[in-house]
Design a protein around this motif. Structure first.
Motif, short mmCIF file in Angstrom:
data_model
loop_
_atom_site.label_atom_id
_atom_site.label_comp_id
_atom_site.label_asym_id
_atom_site.label_seq_id
_atom_site.Cartn_x
_atom_site.Cartn_y
_atom_site.Cartn_z
N GLN A 239 0.84 -1.20 0.00
CA GLN A 239 0.00 0.00 0.00
C GLN A 239 0.87 1.25 0.00
O GLN A 239 2.03 1.22 0.42
CB GLN A 239 -0.94 0.02 1.21
CG GLN A 239 -0.24 -0.03 2.55
CD GLN A 239 -1.20 -0.06 3.71
OE1 GLN A 239 -0.98 0.62 4.71
NE2 GLN A 239 -2.26 -0.83 3.61
N ARG A 241 1.03 4.87 1.61
CA ARG A 241 0.51 5.62 2.74
C ARG A 241 0.73 7.11 2.53
O ARG A 241 1.87 7.58 2.48
CB ARG A 241 1.16 5.16 4.04
CG ARG A 241 0.87 3.72 4.40
CD ARG A 241 1.51 3.33 5.72
NE ARG A 241 1.15 1.97 6.10
CZ ARG A 241 1.55 1.38 7.23
NH1 ARG A 241 2.33 2.05 8.08
NH2 ARG A 241 1.18 0.15 7.50
N THR A 261 -1.80 11.04 10.88
CA THR A 261 -2.27 9.72 10.45
C THR A 261 -1.93 9.58 8.97
O THR A 261 -1.12 10.34 8.43
CB THR A 261 -3.79 9.57 10.70
OG1 THR A 261 -4.19 8.25 10.30
CG2 THR A 261 -4.58 10.61 9.93
N TYR A 262 -2.54 8.62 8.30
CA TYR A 262 -2.25 8.42 6.88
C TYR A 262 -3.46 7.81 6.19
O TYR A 262 -4.33 7.20 6.82
CB TYR A 262 -1.01 7.54 6.68
CG TYR A 262 -1.14 6.15 7.26
CD1 TYR A 262 -1.70 5.10 6.52
CD2 TYR A 262 -0.70 5.87 8.56
CE1 TYR A 262 -1.82 3.84 7.05
CE2 TYR A 262 -0.82 4.62 9.09
CZ TYR A 262 -1.38 3.59 8.33
OH TYR A 262 -1.51 2.33 8.86
N PRO A 264 -4.33 4.95 3.64
CA PRO A 264 -3.71 3.80 2.98
C PRO A 264 -4.36 3.54 1.61
O PRO A 264 -5.55 3.25 1.51
CB PRO A 264 -4.00 2.65 3.95
CG PRO A 264 -5.26 3.05 4.64
CD PRO A 264 -5.28 4.55 4.68
#
Length: 432
Positions: A239, A241, A261-262, A264
Motif C-alpha cells: 500500500q 501511505r 495519520t495516513y 492507505p
C-alpha cells in the motif's frame, strides 16, 4: 498465523466464536451436498463423470469450482453466494448514481441497514432468475452435452417449480448463515462462505492431478501454487501511505493538538471485482454457445476466437480486467469527497493545499497506483491458467486467478479479524 489460532483457542470468548463459525460452515457444506427435490443423483454423477473424462468441462468446471461443487450436484445450495455478491456489486455501483442511495450511505448505521435490506430483496430476485435458468437448462438436457441420462425424475411443472423454490430458499438460508457468522462469529460471514466454497474443492483437484498425472506433476503443481500464493500475499499487503496531519481544534472543552495519520491506498484497490466483471463478459459467449448448440454464428464463427484458452480469449480477458479495474476504482474512490472531509475537520497533506489541490493530488497518486494494480490483476488471472494448461493439468485443476484472489484475500482478512479481537481482550493498559 498458527500462533494466532493457538492463542485464539486459548481465549474463551474467541474460541466460542471460532467454534460457532466452524459449526455454521459444516451446516453450509451439508447443504451443498443435499440434492434438490426431483434430481436423479445417480444420473447426475454419471453425467459429471462423463464430462470429466471427455475433457469438455470448460466454463462449467470453472463455475462449479467457484460454487464448491454444488452446481453440478444440483444441490439445494447450487446457486451459492453468487446472487448476494451480484446484488451487492449492483447496489454499490448504483450508490454512486442514485442520490437516494448516496443519502442512505451517509446516514450511518440506519442507512447501512436500509441498503442491506435492499440487497436482500435484490438477491431474492436474482436467485429466482438464476434458479429458473438452471432448472430450464437441466430440464432440456443442455447442462451436460452428450449425456443421455435424464437429470430429473420427471419433467412436470410442479417438480421444476419445487426445484426453483428450494434453490431460492437455499440462497436465503446462505444469507442468514453469513449474517450469523458476521454477528456471532469471527466476522466477514459472506466472504468466509465464499472461501469455504472454493477451498472445499482444492483436495479433490489435487487428488485428481496425483491420480491422473503422477507424483512428479503433483509436486510441481503444489510448488507453483505456493509460489503464486506467496506473490499474491506480497502484493495484497502492499500500500501507499499518504500522510495526513490535523491542526489544533476544539471539541467541547478539550483542545486537541496536532495529530498525524495516513490514508492507505492499496496497490490492488479494486480487489477481485474487476476479474468477476471480466469473467462474466468473457464467458458469456462460450456459455451461450454451450447452452444453444444449434446456433451456427456462436458455435462456428465466434467459438474459435472466444473459446477458453485461445489467444483472442486470453487477450480480451486481460484488457477487460484492466478496463474494469480503472472503472471500479474511479467509481468507489472519490478524491473530491475525501478532500472535502479532510478540509472540514482541519486535515491536510503536508506540502499540499487543502481543497481542490488535495483532490488533484489524491487522484494523481491513485491513477499511478492503479496502473500496476491493473496489470497485477490481469497477470494473476492468467498466470495459473497458462501454467496449468502448459503442464496439461487444466482439466484436473481449474483453480484460476479469481479463486486464488478470493482464497488469499479472505484468509488474510480472517487472520486480521482474529488478531484484532485478541488485541482487544489481551490489552493490559498502563497499570499491570
Amino acid at each position: 498465523m498458527l500462533t494466532t489460532f493457538i492463542q485464539a483457542f486459548r481465549t474463551p470468548d474467541v474460541r466460542r466464536k471460532l467454534l460457532f463459525t466452524i459449526a455454521i460452515v459444516v451446516i453450509f457444506r451439508l447443504g451443498q451436498n443435499l440434492p434438490a427435490p426431483g434430481v436423479d443423483v445417480r444420473a447426475a454423477k454419471v453425467c459429471v463423470a462423463g464430462m470429466n473424462k471427455s475433457g469438455q468441462a470448460g466454463v462449467l468446471d470453472t463455475v462449479n469450482v467457484l460454487s464448491g461443487g454444488a452446481l453440478l450436484k444440483l444441490s439445494v445450495f447450487a446457486l451459492g453466494i453468487f446472487p448476494y455478491i451480484t446484488a451487492s456489486i449492483i447496489l454499490q455501483l448504483l450508490t454512486v448514481v442514485i442520490p437516494r442511495l448516496q443519502a442512505l450511505k451517509k446516514d450511518g448505521q440506519s442507512g447501512t441497514a436500509k441498503i442491506t435490506q435492499y440487497t436482500r430483496y435484490l438477491t431474492a430476485g436474482l436467485a429466482v432468475l438464476q434458479g429458473a435458468s438452471v432448472a430450464a437448462v437441466v430440464s432440456t438436457g443442455a447442462l451436460f452435452r452428450g449425456c443421455s441420462s435424464s437429470l430429473l425424475r420427471d419433467h412436470r411443472i410442479l417438480t421444476i417449480a419445487t426445484m426453483v423454490i428450494c434453490m431460492v430458499a437455499g440462497t436465503a438460508v446462505i444469507m442468514w448463515l453469513g449474517e450469523l457468522i458476521t454477528e456471532r462469529g469471527i466476522g466477514n460471514g459472506m466472504s468466509l462462505l465464499m472461501f469455504t466454497q472454493i477451498a472445499a474443492m482444492l483436495p479433490t483437484q489435487f487428488w485428481n492431478i496425483d491420480k491422473s498425472k503422477g507424483g512428479f506433476t503433483f509436486v510441481v503443481v503444489v510448488l507453483l501454487s505456493v509460489a503464486v500464493v506467496a506473490g499474491v500475499v506480497f502484493v495484497e499487503q502492499a500500500q501507499r501511505r499518504i500522510p495526513v496531519q490535523y491542526a489544533k481544534r476544539m471539541v467541547g472543552r478539550r483542545t486537541y493538538g496536532v495529530t498525524g495519520t495516513y490514508i492507505p491506498l492499496k496497490v490492488n484497490q479494486a480487489g477481485v471485482i474487476p476479474i468477476i466483471f471480466a469473467s462474466s463478459l468473457i464467458y458469456l459467449p462460450s456459455t451461450t454457445a454451450q447452452l444453444w448448440p444449434g446456433n451456427r454464428f456462436l458455435n462456428r464463427t465466434l467459438a474459435p476466437y472466444l473459446s477458453p484458452g485461445s489467444a483472442w480469449n486470453t487477450g480480451a480477458f486481460f484488457l477487460l480486467i484492466v478496463f474494469f479495474t480503472y472503472f471500479y476504482v474511479a467509481i468507489t474512490f472519490n478524491p473530491v469527497e475525501i478532500a472535502d472531509n479532510m478540509k472540514r475537520y482541519g486535515g491536510f497533506i503536508p506540502g499540499i493545499r487543502p481543497g481542490r489541490p488535495t483532490a488533484g493530488y489524491l487522484d494523481h497518486v491513485l491513477t499511478r497506483i492503479t496502473a500496476p494494480g491493473a496489470l497485477y490483476l490481469g497477470l494473476i488471472a492468467l498466470i495459473p491458467t497458462i501454467e496449468f494448461t502448459a503442464m496439461g493439468t487444466a482439466q484436473e485443476f481449474a483453480f484460476g486467478g479469481t479463486s486464488l484472489l478470493i482464497v488469499v484475500g479472505v484468509g488474510l482478512d480472517t487472520v486480521k479479524q482474529i488478531e484484532s479481537q485478541l488485541q482487544q481482550r489481551n490489552y493490559e493498559g498502563f497499570l499491570r
